[in-house]
Design a protein around this motif. Structure first.
Motif, PDB file in Angstrom:
ATOM      1  N   ILE A  67      29.101   4.740 -29.909  1.00 53.12           N
ATOM      2  CA  ILE A  67      29.310   5.119 -28.704  1.00 53.12           C
ATOM      3  C   ILE A  67      30.314   4.779 -27.990  1.00 53.12           C
ATOM      4  O   ILE A  67      30.788   3.403 -27.847  1.00 53.12           O
ATOM      5  N   ASP A  68      31.479   5.433 -27.364  1.00 54.00           N
ATOM      6  CA  ASP A  68      32.378   4.931 -26.700  1.00 54.00           C
ATOM      7  C   ASP A  68      32.235   4.643 -25.257  1.00 54.00           C
ATOM      8  O   ASP A  68      31.147   4.894 -24.803  1.00 54.00           O
ATOM      9  N   ARG A  69      33.332   4.068 -24.563  1.00 61.25           N
ATOM     10  CA  ARG A  69      33.152   3.860 -23.297  1.00 61.25           C
ATOM     11  C   ARG A  69      32.756   5.027 -22.394  1.00 61.25           C
ATOM     12  O   ARG A  69      32.081   4.777 -21.296  1.00 61.25           O
ATOM     13  N   PHE A  70      33.152   6.291 -22.773  1.00 58.59           N
ATOM     14  CA  PHE A  70      32.729   7.328 -21.942  1.00 58.59           C
ATOM     15  C   PHE A  70      31.479   8.040 -22.456  1.00 58.59           C
ATOM     16  O   PHE A  70      31.027   8.813 -21.736  1.00 58.59           O
ATOM     17  N   GLY A  71      30.618   7.374 -23.387  1.00 55.71           N
ATOM     18  CA  GLY A  71      29.458   7.931 -23.781  1.00 55.71           C
ATOM     19  C   GLY A  71      29.555   9.070 -24.472  1.00 55.71           C
ATOM     20  O   GLY A  71      28.660   9.502 -25.034  1.00 55.71           O
ATOM     21  N   ASN A  72      30.976   9.180 -25.449  1.00 58.59           N
ATOM     22  CA  ASN A  72      30.968  10.150 -26.339  1.00 58.59           C
ATOM     23  C   ASN A  72      30.233   9.598 -27.575  1.00 58.59           C
ATOM     24  O   ASN A  72      30.617   8.201 -27.890  1.00 58.59           O
ATOM     25  N   ALA A  73      29.601  10.117 -28.469  1.00 58.45           N
ATOM     26  CA  ALA A  73      29.099   9.865 -29.777  1.00 58.45           C
ATOM     27  C   ALA A  73      29.683  10.076 -30.653  1.00 58.45           C
ATOM     28  O   ALA A  73      29.857  11.421 -31.216  1.00 58.45           O
ATOM     29  N   ALA A 101      25.886  10.049 -24.325  1.00 52.77           N
ATOM     30  CA  ALA A 101      25.081   8.807 -24.572  1.00 52.77           C
ATOM     31  C   ALA A 101      23.795   8.852 -23.576  1.00 52.77           C
ATOM     32  O   ALA A 101      22.834   8.757 -23.987  1.00 52.77           O
ATOM     33  N   ASN A 102      24.112   8.971 -22.482  1.00 58.19           N
ATOM     34  CA  ASN A 102      23.294   8.827 -21.530  1.00 58.19           C
ATOM     35  C   ASN A 102      22.283  10.169 -21.226  1.00 58.19           C
ATOM     36  O   ASN A 102      20.985  10.263 -21.299  1.00 58.19           O
ATOM     37  N   LEU A 149      21.921  12.631 -23.496  1.00 59.23           N
ATOM     38  CA  LEU A 149      21.231  13.223 -24.643  1.00 59.23           C
ATOM     39  C   LEU A 149      20.620  11.890 -25.298  1.00 59.23           C
ATOM     40  O   LEU A 149      19.722  12.187 -26.347  1.00 59.23           O
ATOM     41  N   ASP A 150      20.644  10.862 -24.571  1.00 55.65           N
ATOM     42  CA  ASP A 150      19.942   9.716 -24.891  1.00 55.65           C
ATOM     43  C   ASP A 150      20.181   9.277 -26.340  1.00 55.65           C
ATOM     44  O   ASP A 150      19.551   9.158 -27.277  1.00 55.65           O
ATOM     45  N   LEU A 151      21.660   9.094 -26.641  1.00 50.50           N
ATOM     46  CA  LEU A 151      22.103   8.943 -27.997  1.00 50.50           C
ATOM     47  C   LEU A 151      22.514   7.638 -28.345  1.00 50.50           C
ATOM     48  O   LEU A 151      22.800   6.521 -27.371  1.00 50.50           O
ATOM     49  N   THR A 152      22.147   6.714 -29.353  1.00 50.46           N
ATOM     50  CA  THR A 152      22.464   5.537 -29.653  1.00 50.46           C
ATOM     51  C   THR A 152      23.027   5.469 -31.197  1.00 50.46           C
ATOM     52  O   THR A 152      22.967   6.710 -31.932  1.00 50.46           O
ATOM     53  N   THR A 153      23.665   4.595 -31.813  1.00 47.44           N
ATOM     54  CA  THR A 153      24.184   4.419 -33.012  1.00 47.44           C
ATOM     55  C   THR A 153      23.141   4.483 -33.955  1.00 47.44           C
ATOM     56  O   THR A 153      21.884   3.895 -33.724  1.00 47.44           O
ATOM     57  N   GLY A 154      23.221   5.242 -35.127  1.00 49.92           N
ATOM     58  CA  GLY A 154      22.237   5.607 -36.300  1.00 49.92           C
ATOM     59  C   GLY A 154      21.435   6.815 -35.913  1.00 49.92           C
ATOM     60  O   GLY A 154      20.694   7.069 -36.834  1.00 49.92           O
ATOM     61  N   ASP A 155      21.629   7.318 -34.865  1.00 46.51           N
ATOM     62  CA  ASP A 155      20.817   8.682 -34.567  1.00 46.51           C
ATOM     63  C   ASP A 155      21.302   9.636 -35.600  1.00 46.51           C
ATOM     64  O   ASP A 155      22.561   9.851 -35.965  1.00 46.51           O
ATOM     65  N   SER A 156      20.382  10.512 -36.121  1.00 43.45           N
ATOM     66  CA  SER A 156      20.650  11.698 -37.045  1.00 43.45           C
ATOM     67  C   SER A 156      21.171  12.779 -36.401  1.00 43.45           C
ATOM     68  O   SER A 156      21.184  13.104 -35.166  1.00 43.45           O
TER      69      SER A 156
END
Lengths: 281, 281, 281
Positions: free
Chosen positions: B178-184, B265-266, B268-275
């Motif tokens: 997840i980068d600084r801008f919330g891009n996944a 990220a905010n 769509l509630d994304l975090t590292t490892g999400d499918s």
């Protein structure tokens, strides 16, 4: 020769303050290299700045100029200083932030930055880092001597040393710094076993390596912190299982409380100033 | 010639650790330039460090020395390594942090940093970045050859590759960063249409540009993530309205989930490892 | 001669974006020095970037190249620009981020970066900082002229100026920036007393030092902010007791609200955009 100016502040990196200091310095001394030590000293935490400078400065090459701006009293009567000690230059306010490092040297020369010829022409009341300290650092880098920057200054302000009390087989210290990994760096130095008797406590980074003899009757050592009792002093994190706490001598020569692959600060609820007791025997 | 040492760590910038490594290197190789890649790898997140090194290193000039210290096993049996691949030097612990980048090259030479002549004279149990890795990087910059640093080392540790599974018209991947801008940033590369048939998935940054053929019956593509269904793969954020989510091929060649002028990220509630699933046709 | 590229972005430092831009620039102009102004502009906050550039750029030496990437419209129709003004170069997107600084100069030359010979060979839709802005900055550093980078461009986008309204003895402004210490920098400049009559408001950093005459009948000044009434304009933080709020002219020439050894933002609940009124007499 390219001179190095190592910079240590509480300015953070979200404003332009550090960039502006570098801009000012490059106009005076274009052939200068900057190394950022850290700009994340807690705002106005003079003691944290002093401790960081103490523990890192010896790794820099002789001739390095340390620009240290943690300056809650900017614009008040506190003096701006420069010191020369063992071929290191230290520049900063007279509030104790230089004192832990300078006190390591018996023959430090100290001047008040009293010569406005080496300041910016306009001096603000709020940003002496830009207007006085950075220009004087750059003039040193450009070859100006310490004596040209101002008049000799003797009674610079010394911070009280970190807690270190030895009573029989107990050594009392305090947590001085929590690092990024949650390791707690304490004021207690390294214990060494002498050839003849007992244990010695080596105060870290003290030039004369003064030793505190510690009476001991048994080889076991226990570290008490926040109700936890940690047996022995380890050499590496991996001597305990992941997630387990341990005490070890950290990379700067101070006793540290850590958790293997975890955060001791979180797990043991440690903060700066917490008491730590080392029990011998 | 001024050599560049590019530094990638999980040390953060609030302690003096990075500054101390630079100080150590300047004493050995004074004519060196440092580029900070980032010091904000999550503490001890070896895989995030490996992925960051993979995606950024090709932008650096030949001859660059990459000093990579994400080292949860410091002081344990894991070996310190240096590699030379396609005129890039990589230095770091043998825990996989170099493996994504080094695996891009078929002819990498790897040594264990077994020659203490190129370490600091005292090696701590907790800071090999300062005591082994930084000095060896600086000696490379000063002209020492890889072979002088130590003995050949073949079975270096390789991290499992990021998830990338192709089953019929479905491509499964995972959120890697997840980068600084919330891009996944995901593990799925770029899709290209071949002249003759179907679509090809181009694994990003793979030297041999190996292609995975993907069966397709229709030109439409849908990205499924966290219950959201995003139609098509865009080229720029502004192809959707501000605040709307989209899928596009990001600047490193990976499929990214983003929100125009917002944080995926905010939102769509994304975090590292999400499918993440890419459906074709 | 070593040229300086000063970099101002909203990229943060936890990703490799800034390091990659530097890598790209070093390949084009190896003898370049980088100064990081800040990378912590709030994501996509063009106005904060413009204000930061305005207030810091004059401290840099002539010839400095400012690479400014706050670019929410990357990949859309907004043009990439370069400007030359008073021997400073400014590079960034045409979204107003350069406009506060460029507007200080009457004779600025501006071009659209329309010549792809000075871009990277492959241009992404999401990272023009790496693909267009950084390469063009580096080519300027390497000696390419502004005119070679592209065609003249006149109607660049100008941001609305910060609020500054004078009505009788009241001057209305706004909070433009909260710094690391919690100081609130406002849009109101410095008041000076003329030899002959009344007070003048000096807009900070305006090249022609245009003065706004302010009618006054008494020497007293009061600053109203968030229900607080602060008497007088101080010169240093230490003119009030620790923990007390004050108004003073900050280091960039703007009226600031501060708390001696504390955070005005926390204590007075200040945020960007808050109204501030200066009452005279």
């Amino acid at each position: 020769m390219t001179r190095t100016i190592a910079i240590l502040t509480d300015f953070g990196t979200r404003d332009a303050y550090v960039g502006v200091m570098k801009a000012v310095m490059l106009r005076i001394a274009p052939d200068t290299r900057f190394i950022d030590i850290t700009h994340s000293i807690q705002p106005q935490n003079v003691r944290q700045g002093a401790f960081t400078l103490l523990t890192c400065h010896r790794y820099f090459a002789p001739g390095t100029i340390f620009l240290v701006v943690v300056d809650p009293g900017v614009g008040s009567v506190r003096k701006p200083l420069a010191a020369l000690a063992d071929d290191y230059y230290f520049i900063g306010p007279d509030n104790g932030v230089l004192s832990y490092a300078v006190a390591e040297y018996l023959d430090a020369q100290i001047v008040e930055l009293s010569n406005p010829a080496y300041w910016l022409s306009a001096v603000s009341g709020t940003f002496h880092g830009r207007d006085i300290f950075a220009p004087c650092a750059a003039h040193l880098a450009a070859g100006v001597s310490l004596a040209e920057l101002g008049i000799p200054y003797d009674n610079y302000q010394r911070l009280a040393p970190p807690l270190l009390e030895i009573a029989g087989r107990k050594i009392a210290g305090e947590v001085l710094h929590i690092d990024r990994f949650g390791n707690a760096v304490t004021s207690i130095g390294e214990l060494r076993r002498a050839a003849t008797d007992g244990l010695y406590l080596i105060p870290p980074f003290s030039k004369d390596q003064h030793r505190y003899p510690v009476q001991t009757f048994a080889p076991s050592v226990t570290v008490q912190v926040k109700g936890f009792s940690l047996p022995g002093i380890r050499h590496t994190y991996s001597e305990v299982a992941p997630g387990e706490p341990l005490a070890l001598v950290g990379s700067s020569g101070y006793l540290e409380i850590a958790v293997n692959q975890g955060s001791a600060a979180n797990q043991l609820d440690l903060t700066t100033g917490d008491s730590i007791i080392l029990e011998i025997g």
